[in-house]
Scaffold this active site. Structure first.
Site, PDB file in Angstrom:
ATOM      1  CG  ASP A 137      -2.322   1.223   1.304  1.00  0.00           C
ATOM      2  OD1 ASP A 137      -3.090   1.382  -0.064  1.00  0.00           O
ATOM      3  OD2 ASP A 137      -1.657   2.385   2.481  1.00  0.00           O
ATOM      4  CG  ASP A 182       4.320   6.211  -6.284  1.00  0.00           C
ATOM      5  OD1 ASP A 182       3.096   5.510  -6.434  1.00  0.00           O
ATOM      6  OD2 ASP A 182       4.870   7.762  -6.122  1.00  0.00           O
ATOM      7  CE1 TYR A 192     -11.502   2.300 -13.233  1.00  0.00           C
ATOM      8  CE2 TYR A 192     -13.506   1.697 -15.312  1.00  0.00           C
ATOM      9  CZ  TYR A 192     -13.053   1.143 -14.083  1.00  0.00           C
ATOM     10  OH  TYR A 192     -12.730   0.536 -13.149  1.00  0.00           O
ATOM     11  CE  LYS A 204      -9.580  -0.747 -13.620  1.00  0.00           C
ATOM     12  NZ  LYS A 204      -8.684  -1.230 -12.866  1.00  0.00           N
TER      13      LYS A 204
END
Length: 238
Positions: free
Chosen positions: A37, A63, A156, A160
């Protein structure tokens, strides 16, 4: 259902709604977890029982758009556990869109970096270790929106779609080395954030994070040893 005892599983985006569900599912199946994370404090707060465990590694402050940071994480995982058996890329996100001609370049770059660049960088860091050991499983999280363009959702959808193409390319390159690469295509995930953003939607038709996690465990298991380069729809009732 699946036994991942003594297998080492990296989950990126492990503090997110889907990442948590995936991590808990692999933990229940006996895996040694490497949870990744960007924040420094979220993983210890969400997984306090794993924080000091020699069988797990909470990789905080990583990161995922930074190649050096991700390579350091992968090397530390191999140093601790000797191998990496599974990489699950759940890190990603959505940002509301506009018509293509009005799309802000900052939004475009943000979504391509968050959803596609992270998959590329994680693969670059982990795949050499899998090649050295002669086996591995990679499961990426794409989206239903990556299959077809739609109004006001180009950035988006493109990001994807790139995940799907990366999955197919990696699968073609790695299948002869016993490394299987596949992806899942969720529709709208039933999360608190999505319910807040769309309060009038029929939430019962959305897919639960735990249901997606079940499919990811299948793709990471020996039961999916013949599945390569697949994009699996996980739509719930939507």
């Amino acid at each position: 259902m699946f036994d991942f005892s003594d297998r080492v599983v990296i989950v990126t985006g492990a503090a997110g709604n889907l990442g948590r569900a995936v991590a808990w599912a692999f933990q229940a199946a006996g895996a040694k977890l490497v949870l990744v994370d960007r924040a420094a404090d979220r993983l210890p707060r969400l997984f306090p029982e794993l924080a000091d465990s020699p069988d797990h590694f909470l990789a905080t402050s990583v990161d995922l758009t930074n190649p050096e940071a991700v390579e350091t994480m992968a090397e530390e995982a191999v140093k601790r556990f000797g191998r990496v058996d599974v990489l699950v890329n759940t890190a990603g996100g959505w940002r509301g869109g506009t018509p293509v001609h009005q799309t802000d370049l900052a939004t475009w770059d943000f979504l391509l970096n968050l959803n596609a660049r992270t998959v590329l960088i994680a693969g670059r860091a982990v795949i050499p270790h899998m090649l050295e050991q002669g086996s591995g499983r990679i499961v990426n999280v794409a989206a239903r929106a990556g299959l077809k363009g739609s109004a006001n959702n180009a950035a988006y959808g493109v990001s994807k779609s790139a995940v799907i193409r990366l999955t197919e390319s990696m699968a073609a390159e790695l299948k002869k080395q016993s490394i299987n690469v596949n992806c899942v295509l969720p529709s709208t995930i039933n999360t608190p954030q999505n319910r807040q953003a769309m309060p009038k939607a029929d939430h019962s038709r959305w897919v639960e994070p735990e249901a997606i996690a079940d499919v990811i465990l299948f793709l990471a298991s020996d039961a999916a040893r013949a599945v390569q380069g697949a994009a699996i729809p996980v739509y719930g009732k939507g």
